[in-house]
Design a protein around this motif. Structure first.
Motif, PDB file in Angstrom:
ATOM      1  N   SER A   1     -11.710  -0.715   4.783  1.00 20.11           N
ATOM      2  CA  SER A   1     -11.533  -1.400   3.016  1.00 20.11           C
ATOM      3  C   SER A   1     -11.485  -2.907   2.766  1.00 20.11           C
ATOM      4  O   SER A   1     -12.749  -2.888   2.143  1.00 20.11           O
ATOM      5  CB  SER A   1     -10.505  -0.577   2.318  1.00 20.11           C
TER       6      SER A   1
ATOM      7  N   LEU B   1      -7.597   0.517   5.726  1.00 19.84           N
ATOM      8  CA  LEU B   1      -7.239  -0.745   5.172  1.00 19.84           C
ATOM      9  C   LEU B   1      -8.131  -1.901   5.593  1.00 19.84           C
ATOM     10  O   LEU B   1      -8.754  -2.419   4.819  1.00 19.84           O
ATOM     11  CB  LEU B   1      -6.052  -1.079   5.068  1.00 19.84           C
TER      12      LEU B   1
ATOM     13  N   PHE C   1       1.188  -1.148   0.187  1.00 26.26           N
ATOM     14  CA  PHE C   1       0.234  -0.168  -0.150  1.00 26.26           C
ATOM     15  C   PHE C   1       1.129   1.248  -0.162  1.00 26.26           C
ATOM     16  O   PHE C   1       1.674   1.473   1.344  1.00 26.26           O
ATOM     17  CB  PHE C   1      -0.886   0.094   1.015  1.00 26.26           C
TER      18      PHE C   1
ATOM     19  N   ARG D   1      -8.074   0.491  -4.406  1.00 24.55           N
ATOM     20  CA  ARG D   1      -8.365  -0.327  -2.727  1.00 24.55           C
ATOM     21  C   ARG D   1      -9.349  -1.731  -3.334  1.00 24.55           C
ATOM     22  O   ARG D   1      -9.193  -2.471  -3.288  1.00 24.55           O
ATOM     23  CB  ARG D   1      -8.855   0.585  -1.975  1.00 24.55           C
TER      24      ARG D   1
END
Length: 245
Positions: free
Chosen positions: A106, A103, A27, A72
């Protein structure tokens, strides 16, 4: 102590097996991400690297450092929730814990920090200030010398906090560094920094894209001031040059 060592070895083995079996995504396609991709490419036992996840719209759909860049949602759809994602975003204006929780929110279930990856792969060469906790502990004397160079209690406290994060691998602290710390309102003025007829020189080691230089120019717009900037990353250096001219 033996029980803690056994637990640490088990955690390391589980992390390593998870990343080796499924590969991983990085990421952040900035300096840290690109450096880590190069380090992993040089490792004989490196896991499969599927590419980058980036929130920068202009990067999505491109290749960076020979790897695809996903949003994402696209990465989640292609690789699933269980694919390990290594956080490579480390900035002063956001905590690492906030990025990693984002994250998770997500949909990614396995989010690792850079030190987590070093825990799993202890042969991975260090990137900037990131490496295994053992490497940091072995570097205690020079780290202490750096802390002693800092001029105020707040700077030393933040420095110790950042070192402690890398030793303990605990990135959940909510603290954020105020960007104004470089030139706060109470900073000494020119008469206390140098003589009136001398040139004030500001040296920025790790100048990034010139953000701190802009802050210096705003804090001290005097024509008798001079700045020297160093930046090792080629992409950031190009932006630094553009900002400086």
């Amino acid at each position: 102590a033996p029980a803690r060592l056994q637990q640490a070895a088990l955690t390391r083995r589980r992390l390593r097996d998870s990343v080796q079996q499924q590969g991983c995504l990085l990421f952040g396609a900035g300096n840290n991400g690109r450096q880590l991709a190069r380090r992993l490419a040089d490792m004989p036992d490196a896991p499969a690297l599927h590419g980058f996840i980036s929130d920068v719209t202009a990067d999505q759909g491109r290749d960076i450092a020979g790897l695809p860049v996903w949003s994402r949602s696209d990465a989640l759809a292609k690789f699933g929730a269980q694919v390990p994602v290594v956080n490579c975003v480390y900035r002063a204006d956001v905590t690492i814990g906030t990025v990693m929780r984002g994250l998770n929110d997500s949909g990614f279930a396995r989010v690792l920090s850079l030190p987590d990856l070093y825990t799993a792969f202890d042969t991975l060469p260090p990137i900037y200030g990131y490496g295994t906790p053992q490497l940091l502990r072995a570097s205690t004397p020079p780290i202490a010398r750096v802390e002693a160079l800092l001029a105020d209690d707040l700077s030393r406290a933040i420095f110790r906090e950042l070192v402690n994060q890398r030793v303990t691998l605990d990135f959940t602290a909510p603290r954020m560094v105020d960007r104004a710390i470089y030139f706060p309102a109470g900073l000494v003025t020119r008469p206390r920094l140098c003589a009136d007829d001398a040139t004030l020189v500001f040296v920025d080691c790790g100048a990034y894209t010139g953000d701190t230089l802009e802050a210096f120019a705003a804090w001290h717009p005097d024509s008798h001031a001079h700045a020297v900037a160093f930046e090792p990353d080629p992409a950031s250096f190009a932006k630094l040059q553009a900002a400086a001219t």
